[in-house]
Motif scaffolding. Sequence first.
Motif, short mmCIF file in Angstrom:
data_model
loop_
_atom_site.label_atom_id
_atom_site.label_comp_id
_atom_site.label_asym_id
_atom_site.label_seq_id
_atom_site.Cartn_x
_atom_site.Cartn_y
_atom_site.Cartn_z
N ASN A 173 34.52 45.72 25.78
CA ASN A 173 35.66 45.96 25.09
C ASN A 173 36.36 44.84 24.15
O ASN A 173 37.51 45.01 23.84
CB ASN A 173 36.58 46.92 25.75
CG ASN A 173 36.20 48.00 26.45
OD1 ASN A 173 35.43 48.65 26.00
ND2 ASN A 173 36.76 48.44 27.74
N ALA A 174 35.42 44.03 23.62
CA ALA A 174 35.95 43.16 22.92
C ALA A 174 36.41 43.50 21.40
O ALA A 174 37.36 43.11 20.64
CB ALA A 174 34.95 42.23 22.37
N THR A 175 36.15 44.93 21.16
CA THR A 175 36.88 45.05 19.89
C THR A 175 38.33 45.93 20.12
O THR A 175 38.93 46.34 19.20
CB THR A 175 35.91 46.45 19.38
OG1 THR A 175 35.78 47.69 20.44
CG2 THR A 175 34.52 46.04 19.17
N ILE A 176 38.72 45.90 21.42
CA ILE A 176 39.88 46.63 21.86
C ILE A 176 40.96 45.55 22.16
O ILE A 176 41.82 45.08 21.58
CB ILE A 176 39.78 47.79 22.62
CG1 ILE A 176 39.01 48.85 22.23
CG2 ILE A 176 41.28 48.18 23.07
CD1 ILE A 176 38.30 49.78 23.30
N SER A 177 40.54 45.11 23.28
CA SER A 177 41.34 43.89 24.02
C SER A 177 40.32 43.22 24.61
O SER A 177 39.55 43.78 25.66
CB SER A 177 42.52 44.29 24.63
OG SER A 177 42.04 45.38 25.82
N LEU A 178 40.17 41.67 24.44
CA LEU A 178 39.45 41.06 25.28
C LEU A 178 39.33 41.12 26.60
O LEU A 178 40.56 40.83 27.21
CB LEU A 178 39.29 39.41 24.84
CG LEU A 178 38.13 38.70 24.88
CD1 LEU A 178 37.08 39.05 23.84
CD2 LEU A 178 38.61 37.06 24.60
N ASN A 179 38.20 41.58 27.31
CA ASN A 179 38.36 41.88 28.84
C ASN A 179 37.54 40.91 29.35
O ASN A 179 36.17 41.52 29.51
CB ASN A 179 38.14 43.41 29.03
CG ASN A 179 38.60 43.47 30.59
OD1 ASN A 179 38.82 42.63 31.58
ND2 ASN A 179 38.36 44.82 30.89
#
Length: 465
Positions: A173-179
């Motif tokens: 989910n790098a496009t939303i919040s780096l996890n």
Amino acid sequence: MKSFLAIILCFLSIAGLQYFSIRFRVSAYGATLDPVSYAPFTFQRQNIKQEAKTFQIVNEWKYIDFEYPTFVERQLAIMNGDFNPKNNLPLGIDVYRNRLFITTPRWKDGVPASLVTVPYPTKEISPPVRPYPNWQAHSSPYNPDCSKLISVYRTTVDAQCNRLWMIDSGIVNATISLNQICPPKIVAFDLNTDKMVVRYELPPSQVKQDSLHSNIVVDVRNGNCLDAHALVTDVWRFGIVVYSLEKNRSWRVTNYNFAPNPVASDFNVYGLNFQWLDGVFGMSLTEDRRLYFHPMASFKEFMVSVDLLLNESLWTNGTVDTSKLFVAVGDRGFNGQSSTSGIARNGVMFFTQVHRDNVGCWDTSKPYTRANLGSLLDADADNSTMLIQFPNDLKVDHKEKQGVWVMSNRLPIYLYSQLDYGDINFRILRADVEDIIANSVCNPISESANNNKFALVSIEEGQCY
């Protein structure tokens, strides 16, 4: 004579030309302006007709579909959110014998596997993809098993030892919040058995806050499969991690040339304006072990000796000034951003031109000047702008008759707008290395039309001499 040229250069700069070139002929009688040589400072574009040898479409998709063991399993995966066809975007491309390898990072939910394969050639133009090497090798992001594949960004084939290497970012989910659900790791599979033969997690000291490891190349010494080193770029924290297979350890290399250029971080494509401060990204190796590299947000190309990168003590002792070991070899000009690159056996580098929807080339035996850089798609052809739309990855294969492969994927639209899934969004293209450069400035056997020597004078906006 110099003052006369300076006046002309400044006049043209004031007229509003940001980048331009003037050639003047050098002879025994002095320097004279070449009346036919003035042109805007852009890539040379060859008059390649569409019926001539050019890039051919190997595969194309409106969206990526996965080949599940059964139809019921596919439907269940869609129902529970494990598979969402619209969230799967192909990023990296590689080829080995009769298989293509494609990465599908977990940028969004609904990506069931981040490394897939399709046969080559295929009977279908838009075949479903299969997880590589199998479904069991991929972990669910919701209950991660870090010994398995999480989110593979790019791969590289080590043809000498028949291995497929990859960098698994461990990020979802790098496009939303780096996890960062797992540590980044280097993985390799034996392509003869499809068994994992290397798995190495990067030490915490070499992973910075918000690091994103996104590209990989491998150097093998003298056919010794144990004497192999993987080079991995950290695009967001501007470093290269060097991993020694024989030592089973790694070290981090840093240099100011790995950083992005803020001027080159502004992208305007497909009506979208966005800023990417991506550092060191593209890497390509020569047979005499030079590493060419460039940040994504940059117009420049750099070079360093691979032997220096493999000298662990240089980077761990901290007693030697390493800042000058890296050399700037030239620049591609305004809108010259490039993601990835590769070098063929004939010494020609191919590189993506993400702002131009094109593929560039350069004969590495010649100076890295814009006069020696070519673009391989004809800008005037009716369908040239449709063939490639955001060339994101590029590879040169290891076959006897080498090919250059390109992944086109409309990434900015996927990230910042909405893809039209009734249209072709993703393409894999291929061209023969020798054929595609035959009539270009990149052909190593090409000669000047005459024996005149030319000097190149360049000036950027606002500079007068």
